[in-house]
Design an enzyme around this catalytic site. Structure first.
Site, PDB file in Angstrom:
ATOM      1  N   ASP A 103       0.834  -1.190   0.000  1.00  9.43           N
ATOM      2  CA  ASP A 103       0.000   0.000   0.000  1.00  9.43           C
ATOM      3  C   ASP A 103       0.879   1.253   0.000  1.00  9.43           C
ATOM      4  O   ASP A 103       1.808   1.359   0.812  1.00  9.43           O
ATOM      5  CB  ASP A 103      -0.894  -0.010   1.237  1.00  9.43           C
ATOM      6  CG  ASP A 103      -1.704  -1.284   1.331  1.00  9.43           C
ATOM      7  OD1 ASP A 103      -2.882  -1.265   0.970  1.00  9.43           O
ATOM      8  OD2 ASP A 103      -1.127  -2.313   1.758  1.00  9.43           O
ATOM      9  N   ASP A 136     -19.984   4.251  16.785  1.00  9.71           N
ATOM     10  CA  ASP A 136     -19.379   5.557  16.524  1.00  9.71           C
ATOM     11  C   ASP A 136     -20.362   6.449  15.769  1.00  9.71           C
ATOM     12  O   ASP A 136     -21.571   6.365  16.000  1.00  9.71           O
ATOM     13  CB  ASP A 136     -18.091   5.333  15.715  1.00  9.71           C
ATOM     14  CG  ASP A 136     -17.039   6.389  15.969  1.00  9.71           C
ATOM     15  OD1 ASP A 136     -17.273   7.546  15.618  1.00  9.71           O
ATOM     16  OD2 ASP A 136     -15.976   6.045  16.513  1.00  9.71           O
ATOM     17  N   ASP A 154     -28.640   2.589  12.921  1.00  7.75           N
ATOM     18  CA  ASP A 154     -28.449   3.982  13.308  1.00  7.75           C
ATOM     19  C   ASP A 154     -29.377   4.282  14.479  1.00  7.75           C
ATOM     20  O   ASP A 154     -30.594   4.407  14.313  1.00  7.75           O
ATOM     21  CB  ASP A 154     -28.759   4.890  12.113  1.00  7.75           C
ATOM     22  CG  ASP A 154     -28.634   6.370  12.432  1.00  7.75           C
ATOM     23  OD1 ASP A 154     -28.426   6.717  13.615  1.00  7.75           O
ATOM     24  OD2 ASP A 154     -28.750   7.191  11.496  1.00  7.75           O
ATOM     25  N   ASP A 159     -32.964   4.178  12.332  1.00 11.58           N
ATOM     26  CA  ASP A 159     -33.195   3.508  11.061  1.00 11.58           C
ATOM     27  C   ASP A 159     -32.043   2.539  10.783  1.00 11.58           C
ATOM     28  O   ASP A 159     -31.079   2.461  11.545  1.00 11.58           O
ATOM     29  CB  ASP A 159     -33.369   4.503   9.923  1.00 11.58           C
ATOM     30  CG  ASP A 159     -32.164   5.418   9.717  1.00 11.58           C
ATOM     31  OD1 ASP A 159     -31.004   4.915   9.798  1.00 11.58           O
ATOM     32  OD2 ASP A 159     -32.354   6.622   9.497  1.00 11.58           O
ATOM     33  N   ASP A 161     -29.852   2.598   8.426  1.00 11.19           N
ATOM     34  CA  ASP A 161     -28.818   3.164   7.563  1.00 11.19           C
ATOM     35  C   ASP A 161     -27.733   3.841   8.422  1.00 11.19           C
ATOM     36  O   ASP A 161     -27.829   5.042   8.714  1.00 11.19           O
ATOM     37  CB  ASP A 161     -29.427   4.175   6.595  1.00 11.19           C
ATOM     38  CG  ASP A 161     -28.374   4.789   5.667  1.00 11.19           C
ATOM     39  OD1 ASP A 161     -27.256   4.219   5.589  1.00 11.19           O
ATOM     40  OD2 ASP A 161     -28.663   5.821   5.041  1.00 11.19           O
ATOM     41  N   HIS A 168     -15.684  10.348  11.523  1.00  8.97           N
ATOM     42  CA  HIS A 168     -14.917   9.742  12.610  1.00  8.97           C
ATOM     43  C   HIS A 168     -15.004   8.220  12.609  1.00  8.97           C
ATOM     44  O   HIS A 168     -13.996   7.510  12.743  1.00  8.97           O
ATOM     45  CB  HIS A 168     -15.435  10.321  13.928  1.00  8.97           C
ATOM     46  CG  HIS A 168     -14.648   9.953  15.136  1.00  8.97           C
ATOM     47  ND1 HIS A 168     -14.896   8.841  15.895  1.00  8.97           N
ATOM     48  CD2 HIS A 168     -13.613  10.600  15.743  1.00  8.97           C
ATOM     49  CE1 HIS A 168     -14.067   8.805  16.919  1.00  8.97           C
ATOM     50  NE2 HIS A 168     -13.265   9.861  16.852  1.00  8.97           N
ATOM     51  N   TYR A 272     -14.280   2.016  32.843  1.00  9.53           N
ATOM     52  CA  TYR A 272     -14.940   0.841  33.438  1.00  9.53           C
ATOM     53  C   TYR A 272     -13.955  -0.327  33.434  1.00  9.53           C
ATOM     54  O   TYR A 272     -13.299  -0.594  32.417  1.00  9.53           O
ATOM     55  CB  TYR A 272     -16.202   0.479  32.662  1.00  9.53           C
ATOM     56  CG  TYR A 272     -17.286   1.528  32.727  1.00  9.53           C
ATOM     57  CD1 TYR A 272     -17.658   2.097  33.942  1.00  9.53           C
ATOM     58  CD2 TYR A 272     -17.936   1.949  31.573  1.00  9.53           C
ATOM     59  CE1 TYR A 272     -18.656   3.080  34.006  1.00  9.53           C
ATOM     60  CE2 TYR A 272     -18.934   2.919  31.624  1.00  9.53           C
ATOM     61  CZ  TYR A 272     -19.277   3.482  32.848  1.00  9.53           C
ATOM     62  OH  TYR A 272     -20.240   4.446  32.897  1.00  9.53           O
ATOM     63  N   ASP A 299      -5.231   1.107  30.613  1.00  2.96           N
ATOM     64  CA  ASP A 299      -4.595  -0.213  30.532  1.00  2.96           C
ATOM     65  C   ASP A 299      -3.394  -0.242  29.605  1.00  2.96           C
ATOM     66  O   ASP A 299      -2.306  -0.667  30.000  1.00  2.96           O
ATOM     67  CB  ASP A 299      -5.632  -1.256  30.077  1.00  2.96           C
ATOM     68  CG  ASP A 299      -6.802  -1.338  31.035  1.00  2.96           C
ATOM     69  OD1 ASP A 299      -6.568  -1.677  32.201  1.00  2.96           O
ATOM     70  OD2 ASP A 299      -7.938  -1.034  30.617  1.00  2.96           O
ATOM     71  N   SER A 322      -8.922   8.432  19.990  1.00  3.89           N
ATOM     72  CA  SER A 322      -9.893   7.834  19.065  1.00  3.89           C
ATOM     73  C   SER A 322      -9.186   7.084  17.954  1.00  3.89           C
ATOM     74  O   SER A 322      -9.759   6.173  17.347  1.00  3.89           O
ATOM     75  CB  SER A 322     -10.779   8.922  18.450  1.00  3.89           C
ATOM     76  OG  SER A 322     -11.721   9.386  19.367  1.00  3.89           O
TER      77      SER A 322
END
Length: 555
Positions: A103, A136, A154, A159, A161, A168, A272, A299, A322
């Protein structure tokens, strides 16, 4: 979440690889043969080729190392077993560079290099049986994910889709699963795994804990193996905590980003205990200054600046925890691909226990893809066990070719070694070897080494006493007393004499005399014989070596 446009100019040259073997050529195994001093490589190869069960396809001699490598069809190990001119026979392992995808942007994906992805890709590049849920802003099926984005949901618009209207979620998904080695774009971690898109954040990148919790439950109930949560905030809620617990109780690994405020304040859901909290690391394994941290709740760390594909198909620098969390989710997906059936607890343990220490800002360290995969593979295979069936432990000296039989379980390969060198290899039970001890004397330790399917080894040693030196006869004394002739040879051997025998040839008659203890006196009554009588004396030591000596007894 942080990202900016990535502008690149890459020249890619593709080279095709052509097999060295012409079409239809027979391929074989390449083995190295260690030769003892003075042994001809050509003669050894010729002898090997003369075996009807072996065909030598090619050979190459290394005079400096006293070895010859041969490519053969058939079992060269058994054909050469016991050959006195051969010191060792071993397969020639193949070393290669770690797999590097073609790549164009791979050279800029330093995160893949830092976490050892190329070495992990040597084992697996993913599996379509592994599903990672990206909970997300939704996921758009861009080119890097083509054909592997499953139907999702969603929860923002209620819905079916879950198309990404922010960008993101798609970037997170591309880090996890962008197709690798396809000559285009970038390489994700798990090239063939599937993405389950679950939209819980709106076009502005925000969403309530209720929608996020519903999205987690949906992902679990629709077959997710790993859930990636590149989202969070300082507030906790019972509904979100319960959703993460719901996932882990059902064997799904939950990976969450630690946040980008540069503080030690816990962020949820990452904080958590049942989730794997991920901080952002640099190319030199330090903390990204913006990454939240704290060994009491974070962690592991993962590279926090990565090349990703956006929902518009463009490539961007994707920065933040993220971006770090999908790297861990991708490693988890590789681990599941390498070892199907791995539990979430095993997967988490492998990720955390193999993490490279980076300092006290995280509990375990920076994630390592290659070590995670190898650790999971080792779980499948119990360590091999090996012991000696024969020869039995004994102080009785042995000589020549010695039969060795190993008792091994859980092994894919057993080797026989002397002085650290492989002198025999077997790849299936019964594990049998012929050890040629020619030229060796005194105590020697032989080692059986068993290798299991995960590459771990176990050994068992046995010390044997070798005696390949014949006893010595320094002189023979002949004396007479009345009608008896006594033949007394003077003999010596380091391992001890077992027997002295004399064959007296009296005309057409042969008389055999034996003695089994010192002073090795052999008594013969010649009767009325007056002719000179030839006598052959044979001395045998405890190992079975013999020496003969001939004398003549005069009348």
């Amino acid at each position: 979440m942080r990202y900016r446009t990535l502008i690149v100019a890459v020249a890619l040259t593709a080279a095709s690889l052509t097999s060295a073997n012409p079409a239809g050529a027979t391929t074989g195994e390449t083995v190295a043969i260690g030769l003892r001093p003075g042994v001809s490589a050509a003669a050894t190869v010729a002898a090997l080729d003369a075996d009807p069960a072996v065909r030598v396809l090619a050979s190459d001699t290394n005079d400096q190392l006293g070895a010859v490598t041969v490519t053969v069809t058939g079992d060269a190990f058994r054909a050469l077993a016991g050959d006195p001119g051969v010191d060792y026979v071993e397969p020639v392992p193949v070393a290669r560079v770690d797999r590097t995808p073609n790549d164009p942007l791979q050279s800029q994906q330093w995160g893949n290099r830092v976490i050892g992805s190329p070495a992990a890709w040597d084992v697996t590049t993913g599996s379509a049986d592994v599903t990672v849920a990206v909970v997300d802003t939704g996921v758009t099926a861009v080119s890097e994910l083509a054909g592997r984005v499953l139907p999702g949901y969603d929860f923002v618009n209620d819905d079916a889709d879950p198309t990404d209207d922010h960008g993101h979620g798609t970037m997170s998904a591309s880090l996890i699963a962008a197709a690798g080695d396809d000559g285009a774009g970038l390489a994700g971690l798990c090239w063939t795994c599937r993405i389950l898109p679950v939209k819980v954040l709106d076009a502005g990148g925000s969403g309530g804990h209720d929608d996020i919790a519903q999205g987690i439950v949906y992902a679990v109930d629709h077959g997710a193996d790993v859930i990636n949560l590149s989202l969070g905030g300082p507030a906790s809620s019972q509904i979100l905590s319960d959703a993460v617990t719901y996932a882990t109780d059902r064997g799904v690994l939950v990976v969450a980003s630690a946040g980008n405020d540069g503080v030690t304040t816990p962020s949820y859901p990452a904080a958590y205990p049942t989730a794997v909290a991920v901080a952002g690391s640099t190319e030199t394994d330090t903390r990204q200054e913006w990454s939240n941290h704290g060994s009491d709740w974070v962690d592991v760390a993962a590279p926090g600046v990565n090349v990703a594909q956006g929902r518009d198909g463009g490539r961007y620098w994707f920065t933040g925890t993220s971006s770090a969390a999908p790297m861990v989710s991708g490693v988890a997906a590789l681990g599941l691909s390498a070892r199907p059936g791995t539990t979430a607890a095993q997967l988490r343990s492998a990720i955390e226990t193999t993490a490279v220490p980076v300092g006290s800002w995280v509990a375990d360290g920076r994630v390592d893809a290659a070590k995670t995969v190898s650790t999971l593979l080792a779980i499948d295979a119990p360590p091999p066990a090996v012991g000696w069936s024969s020869p039995a432990a004994s102080t009785t000296p042995r000589r020549g070719k010695i039969s060795v039989v190993a008792a091994a379980t859980g092994a894919t390969r057993v080797e026989l070694l002397r002085a650290g060198r492989v002198v025999g290899v077997d790849t299936a039970a019964p594990w049998t070897f012929t050890f040629d001890s020619a030229g060796l004397n005194g105590s020697h330790t032989l080692t059986l080494r068993a290798t299991g399917p995960a590459g771990d080894t176990r050994t068992a040693n046995r010390t044997i006493v070798l005696d390949n030196t014949a006893p010595k006869i320094s002189k023979v004394r002949v004396s007479r007393s009345g009608s008896t002739v006594t033949i007394t040879p003077s003999v010596r051997d380091d391992s001890g004499i077992q027997q002295v025998k004399a064959v007296v040839t009296a005309g057409a008659k042969k008389v055999t005399l034996t003695a089994s203890k010192s002073p090795w006196a052999l008594k013969w009554k010649p009767g009325t014989r007056k002719a000179t009588t030839p006598v052959t004396i044979t001395v045998t030591d405890r190992a079975g070596n013999t020496t003969t000596h001939k004398i003549k007894i005069k009348p």
